[in-house]
Motif scaffolding. Structure first.
Motif, PDB file in Angstrom:
ATOM      1  N   ASP A   2      20.646  40.885  20.696  1.00 18.58           N
ATOM      2  CA  ASP A   2      20.061  42.218  20.654  1.00 18.58           C
ATOM      3  C   ASP A   2      21.043  43.196  20.007  1.00 18.58           C
ATOM      4  N   ARG A   3      20.517  44.047  19.098  1.00 14.85           N
ATOM      5  CA  ARG A   3      21.415  44.952  18.379  1.00 14.85           C
ATOM      6  C   ARG A   3      22.120  45.913  19.315  1.00 14.85           C
ATOM      7  N   TRP A   4      21.404  46.409  20.350  1.00 14.48           N
ATOM      8  CA  TRP A   4      22.035  47.346  21.267  1.00 14.48           C
ATOM      9  C   TRP A   4      23.173  46.674  22.026  1.00 14.48           C
ATOM     10  N   GLN A   5      23.003  45.433  22.379  1.00 16.43           N
ATOM     11  CA  GLN A   5      24.076  44.716  23.073  1.00 16.43           C
ATOM     12  C   GLN A   5      25.256  44.499  22.135  1.00 16.43           C
ATOM     13  N   ALA A   6      24.974  44.182  20.875  1.00 16.04           N
ATOM     14  CA  ALA A   6      26.056  44.026  19.900  1.00 16.04           C
ATOM     15  C   ALA A   6      26.820  45.330  19.722  1.00 16.04           C
ATOM     16  N   VAL A  11      31.685  48.661  20.706  1.00 14.98           N
ATOM     17  CA  VAL A  11      32.310  49.848  21.299  1.00 14.98           C
ATOM     18  C   VAL A  11      33.396  49.436  22.286  1.00 14.98           C
ATOM     19  N   LYS A  12      33.129  48.421  23.084  1.00 11.85           N
ATOM     20  CA  LYS A  12      34.120  47.981  24.067  1.00 11.85           C
ATOM     21  C   LYS A  12      35.350  47.396  23.378  1.00 11.85           C
ATOM     22  N   VAL A  13      35.159  46.626  22.301  1.00 11.47           N
ATOM     23  CA  VAL A  13      36.299  46.086  21.555  1.00 11.47           C
ATOM     24  C   VAL A  13      37.129  47.223  20.964  1.00 11.47           C
ATOM     25  N   ALA A  14      36.446  48.232  20.403  1.00 18.07           N
ATOM     26  CA  ALA A  14      37.160  49.359  19.817  1.00 18.07           C
ATOM     27  C   ALA A  14      37.946  50.121  20.877  1.00 18.07           C
ATOM     28  N   GLU A  15      37.390  50.241  22.077  1.00 27.53           N
ATOM     29  CA  GLU A  15      38.062  50.988  23.137  1.00 27.53           C
ATOM     30  C   GLU A  15      39.245  50.212  23.706  1.00 27.53           C
ATOM     31  N   THR A  16      39.088  48.900  23.870  1.00 26.40           N
ATOM     32  CA  THR A  16      40.164  48.089  24.462  1.00 26.40           C
ATOM     33  C   THR A  16      41.136  47.575  23.416  1.00 26.40           C
ATOM     34  N   VAL A  63      35.379  53.623  12.372  1.00 27.22           N
ATOM     35  CA  VAL A  63      35.548  54.844  13.156  1.00 27.22           C
ATOM     36  C   VAL A  63      34.261  55.655  13.170  1.00 27.22           C
ATOM     37  N   ARG A  64      33.649  55.811  11.999  1.00 25.95           N
ATOM     38  CA  ARG A  64      32.388  56.560  11.930  1.00 25.95           C
ATOM     39  C   ARG A  64      31.292  55.861  12.720  1.00 25.95           C
ATOM     40  N   TYR A  65      31.221  54.538  12.560  1.00 28.09           N
ATOM     41  CA  TYR A  65      30.189  53.769  13.267  1.00 28.09           C
ATOM     42  C   TYR A  65      30.419  53.792  14.771  1.00 28.09           C
ATOM     43  N   PHE A  66      31.672  53.796  15.185  1.00 29.65           N
ATOM     44  CA  PHE A  66      32.009  53.841  16.608  1.00 29.65           C
ATOM     45  C   PHE A  66      31.463  55.111  17.252  1.00 29.65           C
ATOM     46  N   GLU A  67      31.649  56.247  16.605  1.00 32.91           N
ATOM     47  CA  GLU A  67      31.155  57.509  17.148  1.00 32.91           C
ATOM     48  C   GLU A  67      29.626  57.528  17.203  1.00 32.91           C
ATOM     49  N   ASP A  68      29.007  57.006  16.161  1.00 32.75           N
ATOM     50  CA  ASP A  68      27.542  56.949  16.159  1.00 32.75           C
ATOM     51  C   ASP A  68      27.033  56.033  17.263  1.00 32.75           C
ATOM     52  N   CYS A  69      27.697  54.888  17.448  1.00 32.54           N
ATOM     53  CA  CYS A  69      27.263  53.943  18.484  1.00 32.54           C
ATOM     54  C   CYS A  69      27.383  54.553  19.873  1.00 32.54           C
ATOM     55  N   ARG A  70      28.467  55.241  20.135  1.00 36.41           N
ATOM     56  CA  ARG A  70      28.641  55.855  21.454  1.00 36.41           C
ATOM     57  C   ARG A  70      27.553  56.899  21.714  1.00 36.41           C
ATOM     58  N   ALA A  74      24.696  56.417  24.546  1.00 36.76           N
ATOM     59  CA  ALA A  74      24.575  57.444  25.586  1.00 36.76           C
ATOM     60  C   ALA A  74      23.151  57.958  25.678  1.00 36.76           C
ATOM     61  N   ASP A  75      22.494  58.132  24.520  1.00 36.78           N
ATOM     62  CA  ASP A  75      21.103  58.583  24.525  1.00 36.78           C
ATOM     63  C   ASP A  75      20.204  57.555  25.200  1.00 36.78           C
TER      64      ASP A  75
END
Length: 296
Positions: A2-6, A11-16, A63-70, A74-75
C-alpha cells in the motif's frame, strides 16, 4: 505494498536515519523496509535516500517528499480520527421520520430527551403521512407502523397497535353499545378518510361490513374529536386515542372483532456500522416505546 504504508515507512527511515531501527519499530524485517523505500522511489522516479556505512540521509528530492508525506499522513490520521469519533460519540444532526400523529405524540418526546442527553447533537423531524424512502431522502431513523416489505434496512420491533372502534361514555349512554360490526349501521359514524378511504371496513376473521358514514373527516384528529364530543363512533389506531382513553373520554368497543395488531418497528439503513448518533437514538427510542403500555 500500500502506498500509504510505504510513505509511513519512508518517513520513519528519514526520522531514524536507519533501516534497521525502522524495521524494529514497525515490526518488519530489514529487507521489507528496503523494498518499500525502493518501490516508492521507482514509483515517483526519484532517489529519496542515500545510504552510507554509518547512516541514511535524504536527498534534496527526499527532503521535499518527506515534508509532503508527513503532511499527507497527518491529514489521513485526522480524517480517520474524525470518522472514528462519529462512531464512538454522537455528533452532528440526526434526522427522524414517522407518521404525523404518532411522531408528534410518541416520537417527539424521545427526540427532545435525546437532545437533552446529548447536548451537542441537533435533530430534524419529518412527521408526515406518506411513504418516505429513508435512503434516498437522507433519513437516519424511521419509525414505521405495519408489516414491513423485505429490504436491507435494520429493523427493531418495539411494539404494536390495534385498529379500534371507539366512542364516548356520553354517546353510549344515549345510543347504546354495538355488540357486533353489523350493528354499526344503526349508529352515527365519523369516518377518517386519512386512515381508511373505503366504505367497506375489515374486521377479524375476514368479516367485512359496509359503513355509510354520516361524517367523513380528512384527518384522524377531526374524527377523534367528534367522538370525544359524543357525536358518534369512529375507528382509528389505538395509539391515536391514548390520552383520551386514559382520561376516560373515550372507550373501546367491539374489541373481540378486531383485526390482528400491526407491528411497530424502528428502521435504520446502516446495520452494525451505524454511527453513534443513530445507535444511541435507537437504543433510547426502543426502550421508551417498549415501556409504553399503549403500544405493548
Amino acid at each position: 505494498m500500500d502506498r500509504w504504508q510505504a510513505m509511513r515507512i519512508f518517513v520513519k527511515v528519514a526520522e531514524t536515519e536507519s533501516f534497521a531501527d525502522t524495521a524494529r519499530q514497525m515490526f518488519m524485517s530489514a529487507p521489507a523496509v528496503t523494498r518499500a523505500v525502493a518501490s516508492l522511489e521507482d514509483l515517483i522516479g526519484a532517489r529519496l535516500l542515500v545510504r552510507t556505512t554509518r547512516s541514511v540521509k535524504m536527498t534534496e528530492a527526499g527532503v521535499r517528499y518527506f515534508e509532503d508525506c508527513r503532511r499527507i499522513l497527518a491529514d489521513i490520521a485526522e480524517a480517520e480520527a474524525a470518522a472514528g469519533g462519529s462512531y464512538a460519540t454522537p455528533t452532528g444532526t440526526l434526522s427522524i421520520t414517522a407518521s404525523a400523529l404518532f411522531g408528534q405524540m410518541y416520537v417527539l418526546p424521545i427526540v427532545t430527551s435525546y437532545l437533552d442527553t446529548y447536548a451537542t447533537m441537533k435533530a430534524k423531524t419529518l412527521f408526515i403521512d406518506r411513504p418516505v424512502n429513508i435512503v434516498e431522502e437522507g433519513i437516519d431513523v424511521a419509525v414505521r407502523i405495519g408489516h414491513l416489505p423485505d429490504s436491507n434496512l435494520s429493523a427493531v420491533k418495539v411494539g404494536s397497535v390495534r385498529r379500534v372502534m371507539c366512542g364516548s361514555p356520553k354517546y353510549f349512554e344515549r345510543y347504546g353499545v354495538p355488540n357486533s360490526p353489523d350493528d354499526l349501521k344503526d349508529h352515527r359514524i365519523a369516518a377518517s378518510t386519512a386512515a381508511w378511504a373505503s366504505p367497506e371496513w375489515n374486521f377479524g376473521n375476514d368479516l367485512r361490513v359496509f359503513v355509510d358514514a354520516a361524517l367523513q373527516c380528512n384527518t384522524n384528529e377531526a374524527a377523534i374529536q367528534s367522538a370525544r364530543e359524543g357525536w358518534g363512533l369512529t375507528r382509528v389506531l389505538n395509539y391515536q386515542i391514548g390520552p383520551a382513553l386514559v382520561a376516560g373520554e373515550l372507550q373501546i368497543v367491539l374489541s373481540e372483532f378486531e383485526e390482528p395488531a400491526l407491528p411497530i418497528h424502528i428502521l435504520h439503513p446502516e446495520g452494525r456500522h451505524a454511527p453513534a448518533k443513530v445507535r444511541a437514538f435507537v437504543d433510547m427510542a426502543a426502550s421508551r416505546l417498549r415501556e409504553n403500555r399503549l403500544l405493548n
